[in-house]
Every structure is written in structure tokens, then in C-alpha cells.
Enzyme design. Sequence first.
Site, mmCIF file in Angstrom:
data_model
loop_
_atom_site.group_PDB
_atom_site.id
_atom_site.type_symbol
_atom_site.label_atom_id
_atom_site.label_comp_id
_atom_site.label_asym_id
_atom_site.label_seq_id
_atom_site.Cartn_x
_atom_site.Cartn_y
_atom_site.Cartn_z
ATOM 1 N N LYS A 78 0.783 -1.232 0.000
ATOM 2 C CA LYS A 78 0.000 0.000 0.000
ATOM 3 C C LYS A 78 0.819 1.290 0.000
ATOM 4 C CE LYS A 78 -4.322 -1.111 -0.159
ATOM 5 N NZ LYS A 78 -5.437 -0.380 -0.737
ATOM 6 N N ASP B 236 -8.429 -0.649 6.514
ATOM 7 C CA ASP B 236 -8.497 -1.962 7.146
ATOM 8 C C ASP B 236 -7.157 -2.280 7.797
ATOM 9 O OD1 ASP B 236 -11.074 -2.785 6.515
ATOM 10 O OD2 ASP B 236 -10.477 -3.245 4.467
HETATM 11 C C1 PLP Z 1 -3.163 -6.816 1.599
HETATM 12 C C2 PLP Z 1 -4.132 -6.200 0.668
HETATM 13 N N1 PLP Z 1 -4.328 -6.761 -0.521
HETATM 14 C C3 PLP Z 1 -5.191 -6.242 -1.401
HETATM 15 C C4 PLP Z 1 -5.918 -5.115 -1.109
HETATM 16 C C5 PLP Z 1 -6.920 -4.619 -2.095
HETATM 17 O O1 PLP Z 1 -6.628 -3.390 -2.656
HETATM 18 P P1 PLP Z 1 -7.828 -2.499 -3.191
HETATM 19 O O2 PLP Z 1 -8.617 -2.050 -1.996
HETATM 20 O O3 PLP Z 1 -7.151 -1.424 -3.941
HETATM 21 O O4 PLP Z 1 -8.661 -3.389 -4.059
HETATM 22 C C6 PLP Z 1 -5.739 -4.493 0.129
HETATM 23 C C7 PLP Z 1 -6.474 -3.280 0.473
HETATM 24 O O5 PLP Z 1 -6.390 -2.748 1.563
HETATM 25 C C8 PLP Z 1 -4.834 -5.042 1.040
HETATM 26 O O6 PLP Z 1 -4.613 -4.498 2.251
#
Ligand code: PLP
Length: 402
Positions: free
Chosen positions: A81, A128
Site C-alpha cells: 500500500k 483496514d
Molecule cells: C493486503 C491487501 N491486498 C489487497 C488489497 C486490495 O486493494 P484495493 O482495496 O485497492 O482493491 C488491500 C487493500 O487494503 C490489502 O490491504
Amino acid sequence: MNEQVDISYVANPRSRRRYDAKTLTKSYSPSVASSVRAFHRSIPRYKPTPLTMLPHLAYGLQVNNIWVKDESYRFCLNAFKILGASYAMAHLLAEKLGLRPESLAFDQLLSEPCRKKLQDITVATATDGNHGRAVAWMAKQIGCKSVVYMPQGTSRSRYDAVKSHGAKTIVIDGSYDEAVRLARSKAEEHGWLLIQDSAWEGYEEIPTLIMQGYLTILNETLDQLEGETPTHVFVQCGVGSLAASLQAYLYELFGRNRPLLAVVEPSQAACFHESMRNYDGKPKKATGDLSTAMAGLACGEPSLLAWNILRDYADVFVSCPDYLAINGMRILGKPVRGDERIISGESGAVTLGMLAHVRTHLENAEITNILELSRHSRILLISTEGDTNPEAYRKIVWEEDF
Ligand SMILES: Cc1ncc(COP(=O)(O)O)c(C=O)c1O
């Protein structure tokens, strides 16, 4: 394992027909990806994350190759992120400080005159876990303040991780989507800069910058692949910003010959899957209660920008029960002999769990055809996080407690 699984999928009838040799949007072009990567390179301790090949697992699952881009190594933050948060915050703040965002280097933000102005700025977000940690980390590096809202049920370790970077961290009595609404209204009320990774009508600039930040993942991967190209990209999806930025970039690079892209969500938070299943062109809220072990994917409402891209270009939308994510963690954490170990959290491992399940149990089922899986498939997966909840990781992978 129970073969009557609650895995569900929808093929997108629009995906490949829309190629018209024009760019989808200039926002995700190779030249944007290069300048985003140049910015990331300017951050101290930048290093491309590993791209790990799993040949023995690929052999066992009867596919040609599996690559896993391991984002647990991203700037010691255990998740991808930071790529979005750092780029978006730097770009926006550079504008405010009168610097040129297009050619910005990280250390320009650290100059004395900039720092003086930055200490009066507060950024806010809802998360989250991983995005909020990234915003808090970046704020700390450049000397501004941060406020982070988290949903009910957030684990102690995720809360502590955000707080460890100096953010004012507030767990609300509500879901992730409610946390987003609260962050938005508090930012308006106090004049804070909202750094949200989801877009809605009238709030598009910052999520676009965040999505551009994610381009570095694929930009690095293409270098690491040294000319090989995947036939498939499976990508996990919360609000969809990651999946959509990858999809847009793949379209820009490969047009009609791009890899098949499958968007993978938890069954309880499958807003894209449901929007596609009940298609009328508009995004829908998830009908599940968002209770999923995949904390990073527990989002009930698609980002508008992500929906506009995935609606027209993604090929398949899959929703998965939690145990497929758990299986993915175990397979990566206790690999087939000869393959490297990858530490992947619930949201990071779901795509591998899905792939392994389909190849092991659903070889003759329709989903295999829909996903166009065969012995020739070369599959790129992104492990988007490591053990961001270490206690849960140990229980799941060591004690097999789930
Ligand atoms: C570990 C992880 N993978 C995937 C995602 C998904 O990303 P997006 O919300 O851009 O779809 C998140 C989002 O917080 C995440 O924390």
C-alpha cells in the site's frame, strides 16, 4: 477438502471486445509508470520486491509457471500500500509547496522550508490496516500529522502498526465503509487532507494518484520477467484500486493480447462480483456482511474509478470463501520441496488458494474453461501482504488452527 465449495465466478462478456487501439486513459501509460517508479526509487531504501518463481508447485498444479510478486518486502511495511500513499501524498503536497510534482524526488520534501509548512498539515484516512499504516508512515517521514480511522474488529496488531508511526488512530463502531464516510466528514470539518484509496463522484484525483502509485508493482515485475509474459494475472480486490491499475496498465502495454485478468474477492465482501452478476452498468454494494479473514479485502463498495475500468476490461470476477485464502497461506508458507517460502497474509494468499483449488478439484468444471487454465498457463500472482497479523499467521500456518 469439501469439493462443494462456495467459489463463485462471473465471466465478463465485455472485456476483450472493447479494445479499440486507443489508450484507455493516459493516467496509466508506460510513461506515467516510469515517472512513478522514479519517484519510488528516490525514497531511501527503495528496492524492487522479489518476484519468486514456484516451478515445483506449478508442476504439481499442471500449469507452466507461477510467479509470485512478494510485497511483504515493500519498504519494511509488509504490504504494497505504501506505493500508492507515498506517491499520492508527495504529488499533492508538492503542488501545495510549489514544487514540480512530475519530477519530484522524495528528499525535496525534507528541505527546511518544506518541513516548516508540512508540520501544519494533517492527513486523514480510513483503513483496514495496510493503507492507513502507509499513510501514517509517509506522514511521519515528511513531518505532517495523520489521523486514521479503522473499522470495528480491527486486530490489535494492525492497530498497533498504524499507531507506531505516530498517527492518531481511532477504531470506530462500524464497518470499513462507515470508517471511510467518517474520515471524509471529519476531514471536511477540520480542513484535513483526505488520502483515501477509493473514489466516488467528485473525489477522483487522489485515488487516481494512489492507483498510479501501484503501477510500480507491474513495472518492476516486467523487468524481473526479462521478456517473458504471463498469460494470466489473478489479483485480489477490496475497493478495486489495485486490480484496476494493473488492468489499465496491462491494457496499455499489451492491448488485445493482454493476459487474462481475474479479480478475486472474499465471498462476504464481493462487491465487484455482485456488480457484474447483476449487471446494469452501475456498481453495487456487497450483500455479504463483510466478515472475512481477508481483512484488507473487507470492503463493501467498489471505488468508482476502479469499477469503470474493471467493468469494461477485467475478464473474470471470482468470489472465494475464507478457507481458500487460508490454504493459500499454508501452501506459500510450507512450500513444495524445492520452491521458496513466501510469507503471505490472508489477503495476500487468496489468489494462490483459488488457483490451487481450481487446479486440484475443479479441473473439469466450467471455471477452468472460464479462466482458460491449461498446462500452458503462466500465472502472475501478487502476494500483497506478509504476516500483517502475526498472531493469526502463526495460528493458521503453524498450528493449522482455522
Ligand atoms: C493486503 C491487501 N491486498 C489487497 C488489497 C486490495 O486493494 P484495493 O482495496 O485497492 O482493491 C488491500 C487493500 O487494503 C490489502 O490491504
